[in-house]
Scaffold this motif. Structure first.
Motif, PDB file in Angstrom:
ATOM      1  N   PHE A  39      30.719   6.659 -33.691  1.00 21.25           N
ATOM      2  CA  PHE A  39      30.267   5.619 -32.765  1.00 21.25           C
ATOM      3  C   PHE A  39      29.463   6.297 -31.666  1.00 21.25           C
ATOM      4  O   PHE A  39      29.905   7.330 -31.151  1.00 21.25           O
ATOM      5  CB  PHE A  39      31.451   4.876 -32.139  1.00 21.25           C
ATOM      6  N   PRO A  40      28.342   5.775 -31.230  1.00 19.65           N
ATOM      7  CA  PRO A  40      27.656   4.583 -31.736  1.00 19.65           C
ATOM      8  C   PRO A  40      26.893   4.863 -33.038  1.00 19.65           C
ATOM      9  O   PRO A  40      26.442   5.971 -33.272  1.00 19.65           O
ATOM     10  CB  PRO A  40      26.696   4.236 -30.612  1.00 19.65           C
ATOM     11  N   ARG A  41      26.778   3.845 -33.841  1.00 17.75           N
ATOM     12  CA  ARG A  41      26.125   3.984 -35.136  1.00 17.75           C
ATOM     13  C   ARG A  41      24.930   3.038 -35.265  1.00 17.75           C
ATOM     14  O   ARG A  41      24.363   2.921 -36.348  1.00 17.75           O
ATOM     15  CB  ARG A  41      27.140   3.616 -36.209  1.00 17.75           C
ATOM     16  N   SER A  42      24.582   2.368 -34.190  1.00 17.98           N
ATOM     17  CA  SER A  42      23.409   1.485 -34.191  1.00 17.98           C
ATOM     18  C   SER A  42      22.894   1.460 -32.754  1.00 17.98           C
ATOM     19  O   SER A  42      23.627   1.817 -31.820  1.00 17.98           O
ATOM     20  CB  SER A  42      23.808   0.067 -34.618  1.00 17.98           C
ATOM     21  N   LEU A  43      21.666   1.007 -32.594  1.00 15.70           N
ATOM     22  CA  LEU A  43      21.088   0.933 -31.246  1.00 15.70           C
ATOM     23  C   LEU A  43      21.879  -0.017 -30.333  1.00 15.70           C
ATOM     24  O   LEU A  43      22.188   0.354 -29.190  1.00 15.70           O
ATOM     25  CB  LEU A  43      19.609   0.529 -31.353  1.00 15.70           C
ATOM     26  N   PRO A  44      22.259  -1.227 -30.797  1.00 12.12           N
ATOM     27  CA  PRO A  44      23.059  -2.090 -29.910  1.00 12.12           C
ATOM     28  C   PRO A  44      24.379  -1.440 -29.481  1.00 12.12           C
ATOM     29  O   PRO A  44      24.838  -1.639 -28.353  1.00 12.12           O
ATOM     30  CB  PRO A  44      23.330  -3.343 -30.767  1.00 12.12           C
ATOM     31  N   GLN A  45      24.979  -0.646 -30.354  1.00 14.63           N
ATOM     32  CA  GLN A  45      26.227   0.041 -29.975  1.00 14.63           C
ATOM     33  C   GLN A  45      25.953   1.073 -28.888  1.00 14.63           C
ATOM     34  O   GLN A  45      26.738   1.230 -27.945  1.00 14.63           O
ATOM     35  CB  GLN A  45      26.880   0.712 -31.189  1.00 14.63           C
ATOM     36  N   ALA A  46      24.831   1.784 -29.000  1.00 14.66           N
ATOM     37  CA  ALA A  46      24.489   2.799 -27.985  1.00 14.66           C
ATOM     38  C   ALA A  46      24.250   2.120 -26.634  1.00 14.66           C
ATOM     39  O   ALA A  46      24.725   2.597 -25.600  1.00 14.66           O
ATOM     40  CB  ALA A  46      23.247   3.582 -28.420  1.00 14.66           C
ATOM     41  N   GLU A  47      23.561   1.003 -26.672  1.00 12.35           N
ATOM     42  CA  GLU A  47      23.281   0.297 -25.419  1.00 12.35           C
ATOM     43  C   GLU A  47      24.574  -0.254 -24.804  1.00 12.35           C
ATOM     44  O   GLU A  47      24.763  -0.214 -23.588  1.00 12.35           O
ATOM     45  CB  GLU A  47      22.264  -0.829 -25.667  1.00 12.35           C
ATOM     46  N   ALA A  48      25.468  -0.735 -25.660  1.00  8.35           N
ATOM     47  CA  ALA A  48      26.745  -1.260 -25.159  1.00  8.35           C
ATOM     48  C   ALA A  48      27.578  -0.135 -24.543  1.00  8.35           C
ATOM     49  O   ALA A  48      28.230  -0.329 -23.507  1.00  8.35           O
ATOM     50  CB  ALA A  48      27.520  -1.928 -26.298  1.00  8.35           C
ATOM     51  N   LEU A  49      27.552   1.044 -25.162  1.00  6.81           N
ATOM     52  CA  LEU A  49      28.309   2.176 -24.607  1.00  6.81           C
ATOM     53  C   LEU A  49      27.766   2.541 -23.228  1.00  6.81           C
ATOM     54  O   LEU A  49      28.539   2.791 -22.295  1.00  6.81           O
ATOM     55  CB  LEU A  49      28.247   3.385 -25.553  1.00  6.81           C
ATOM     56  N   ASP A  50      26.455   2.548 -23.115  1.00  4.89           N
ATOM     57  CA  ASP A  50      25.841   2.835 -21.817  1.00  4.89           C
ATOM     58  C   ASP A  50      26.343   1.883 -20.737  1.00  4.89           C
ATOM     59  O   ASP A  50      26.656   2.306 -19.629  1.00  4.89           O
ATOM     60  CB  ASP A  50      24.319   2.651 -21.930  1.00  4.89           C
ATOM     61  N   LYS A  51      26.393   0.608 -21.087  1.00  8.17           N
ATOM     62  CA  LYS A  51      26.858  -0.395 -20.122  1.00  8.17           C
ATOM     63  C   LYS A  51      28.310  -0.145 -19.734  1.00  8.17           C
ATOM     64  O   LYS A  51      28.663  -0.195 -18.556  1.00  8.17           O
ATOM     65  CB  LYS A  51      26.734  -1.805 -20.706  1.00  8.17           C
ATOM     66  N   MET A  52      29.150   0.110 -20.763  1.00 11.24           N
ATOM     67  CA  MET A  52      30.580   0.351 -20.492  1.00 11.24           C
ATOM     68  C   MET A  52      30.746   1.525 -19.549  1.00 11.24           C
ATOM     69  O   MET A  52      31.593   1.514 -18.664  1.00 11.24           O
ATOM     70  CB  MET A  52      31.316   0.774 -21.783  1.00 11.24           C
ATOM     71  N   LEU A  53      29.953   2.580 -19.769  1.00 15.11           N
ATOM     72  CA  LEU A  53      30.091   3.778 -18.935  1.00 15.11           C
ATOM     73  C   LEU A  53      29.547   3.517 -17.538  1.00 15.11           C
ATOM     74  O   LEU A  53      30.172   3.905 -16.555  1.00 15.11           O
ATOM     75  CB  LEU A  53      29.368   4.964 -19.583  1.00 15.11           C
ATOM     76  N   SER A  54      28.415   2.832 -17.452  1.00 19.95           N
ATOM     77  CA  SER A  54      27.809   2.682 -16.124  1.00 19.95           C
ATOM     78  C   SER A  54      28.667   1.795 -15.216  1.00 19.95           C
ATOM     79  O   SER A  54      28.755   2.066 -14.029  1.00 19.95           O
ATOM     80  CB  SER A  54      26.357   2.230 -16.208  1.00 19.95           C
ATOM     81  N   ILE A  55      29.356   0.792 -15.781  1.00 18.70           N
ATOM     82  CA  ILE A  55      30.217   0.000 -14.897  1.00 18.70           C
ATOM     83  C   ILE A  55      31.431   0.812 -14.432  1.00 18.70           C
ATOM     84  O   ILE A  55      32.095   0.444 -13.476  1.00 18.70           O
ATOM     85  CB  ILE A  55      30.665  -1.369 -15.486  1.00 18.70           C
ATOM     86  N   ARG A  56      31.708   1.921 -15.122  1.00 26.55           N
ATOM     87  CA  ARG A  56      32.801   2.801 -14.682  1.00 26.55           C
ATOM     88  C   ARG A  56      32.268   4.022 -13.930  1.00 26.55           C
ATOM     89  O   ARG A  56      32.996   4.991 -13.717  1.00 26.55           O
ATOM     90  CB  ARG A  56      33.616   3.255 -15.896  1.00 26.55           C
ATOM     91  N   ASN A  57      30.994   3.997 -13.604  1.00 26.81           N
ATOM     92  CA  ASN A  57      30.357   5.140 -12.937  1.00 26.81           C
ATOM     93  C   ASN A  57      30.522   6.434 -13.713  1.00 26.81           C
ATOM     94  O   ASN A  57      30.704   7.505 -13.126  1.00 26.81           O
ATOM     95  CB  ASN A  57      30.931   5.340 -11.535  1.00 26.81           C
ATOM     96  N   ALA A  58      30.488   6.340 -15.030  1.00 30.07           N
ATOM     97  CA  ALA A  58      30.677   7.529 -15.856  1.00 30.07           C
ATOM     98  C   ALA A  58      29.395   7.807 -16.641  1.00 30.07           C
ATOM     99  O   ALA A  58      28.587   6.907 -16.860  1.00 30.07           O
ATOM    100  CB  ALA A  58      31.833   7.301 -16.817  1.00 30.07           C
ATOM    101  N   THR A  59      29.233   9.063 -17.045  1.00 28.07           N
ATOM    102  CA  THR A  59      28.067   9.410 -17.874  1.00 28.07           C
ATOM    103  C   THR A  59      28.528  10.220 -19.072  1.00 28.07           C
ATOM    104  O   THR A  59      29.656  10.718 -19.097  1.00 28.07           O
ATOM    105  CB  THR A  59      27.052  10.269 -17.082  1.00 28.07           C
ATOM    106  N   LEU A  60      27.643  10.359 -20.035  1.00 23.43           N
ATOM    107  CA  LEU A  60      27.933  11.199 -21.197  1.00 23.43           C
ATOM    108  C   LEU A  60      27.485  12.615 -20.893  1.00 23.43           C
ATOM    109  O   LEU A  60      26.418  12.812 -20.321  1.00 23.43           O
ATOM    110  CB  LEU A  60      27.142  10.706 -22.404  1.00 23.43           C
ATOM    111  N   ASP A  61      28.294  13.604 -21.297  1.00 21.49           N
ATOM    112  CA  ASP A  61      27.906  14.993 -21.077  1.00 21.49           C
ATOM    113  C   ASP A  61      27.008  15.503 -22.195  1.00 21.49           C
ATOM    114  O   ASP A  61      26.128  16.317 -21.964  1.00 21.49           O
ATOM    115  CB  ASP A  61      29.149  15.870 -20.956  1.00 21.49           C
ATOM    116  N   ALA A  62      27.264  15.051 -23.400  1.00 26.36           N
ATOM    117  CA  ALA A  62      26.460  15.549 -24.520  1.00 26.36           C
ATOM    118  C   ALA A  62      26.534  14.619 -25.714  1.00 26.36           C
ATOM    119  O   ALA A  62      27.514  13.890 -25.898  1.00 26.36           O
ATOM    120  CB  ALA A  62      26.946  16.943 -24.942  1.00 26.36           C
ATOM    121  N   ALA A  63      25.482  14.669 -26.505  1.00 25.47           N
ATOM    122  CA  ALA A  63      25.470  14.023 -27.815  1.00 25.47           C
ATOM    123  C   ALA A  63      25.131  15.132 -28.800  1.00 25.47           C
ATOM    124  O   ALA A  63      24.031  15.683 -28.770  1.00 25.47           O
ATOM    125  CB  ALA A  63      24.416  12.928 -27.859  1.00 25.47           C
ATOM    126  N   VAL A  64      26.108  15.526 -29.612  1.00 24.16           N
ATOM    127  CA  VAL A  64      25.886  16.607 -30.566  1.00 24.16           C
ATOM    128  C   VAL A  64      25.579  16.007 -31.928  1.00 24.16           C
ATOM    129  O   VAL A  64      26.281  15.109 -32.402  1.00 24.16           O
ATOM    130  CB  VAL A  64      27.116  17.541 -30.645  1.00 24.16           C
TER     131      VAL A  64
END
Ligand code: AMP
Length: 182
Positions: free
Chosen positions: A86-111
């Motif tokens: 996960f995420p495995r589609s563009l809508p999933q990636a965008e949804a993850l971004d939203k979930m993180l931003s409302i928690r003031n969190a960011t991703l450290d890496a995508a390997v």
């Protein structure tokens, strides 16, 4: 530490996620494992997901997004998490971004784990999971190219993707990932 692991079916995401979980003391969520647990224990979500999983298609985004949104709020996610599959589609990636931003969190890496096609098929055929038959494998690889690559491109545009050579033993691959993260 919050990271996502990308890679085609058979690229070793699950194996590497377990090692990273141990090393960094974070949670590991595999949407594939979660879905198989739902299917095996006969939940409503499992019944909905089964035909998609059996045929190698993506389970609808809203179902998967809801599952992950719950998972990242659990206490075991307090130190961070590794998302595998996960995420495995563009809508999933965008949804993850939203979930993180409302928690003031960011991703450290995508390997992104990179493995030759021949090696992927060899690994999958040797694994013996219900959806590891020739037709379903071909469909999953196609879905990876058509639906998951755009999600990977989304993170590449943000400049957070690190490509790891996924060929070789699990320990060799793990060392490469650690080097990329340091
Ligand atoms: P995996 O164990 O990651 O290979 O996933 C097995 C199957 O579960 C996939 O072929 C899909 O049918 C389904 N699946 C897993 N993760 C997702 C996701 N993020 N979105 C949609 N379907 C998924």
């Amino acid at each position: 530490m919050r990271m996502i692991l990308f890679g085609a079916p058979g690229s070793g995401k699950g194996t590497q996620a377990e090692k990273l979980k141990e090393r960094f003391g974070v949670a590991h969520f595999s949407t594939g494992v979660m879905l198989r647990e739902h299917i095996d224990s006969g939940t409503k979500l499992g019944a909905l997901a089964k035909s998609y999983v059996d045929n190698g298609n993506l389970v609808p985004d809203d179902v998967i997004i809801g599952m992950i949104e719950e998972a990242i709020q659990t206490p075991e996610s307090a130190n961070g998490f590794i998302l595998d599959g996960f995420p495995r589609s563009l809508p999933q990636a965008e949804a993850l971004d939203k979930m993180l931003s409302i928690r003031n969190a960011t991703l450290d890496a995508a390997v992104s784990l990179v493995v030759d096609d021949n090696e992927l098929v060899r690994r999958l055929m040797g694994r013996g999971r219900a959806d590891d038959n020739k037709e379903t494998i071909e469909r999953r690889v196609q879905v990876f190219h058509e639906q998951t690559k755009p999600a990977l491109a989304y993170y590449a545009n943000k400049g957070i993707v690190k490509e790891a050579d996924g060929m070789g033993t699990p320990n060799e691959v793990f060392e490469r990932i650690l080097a990329l993260l340091s």
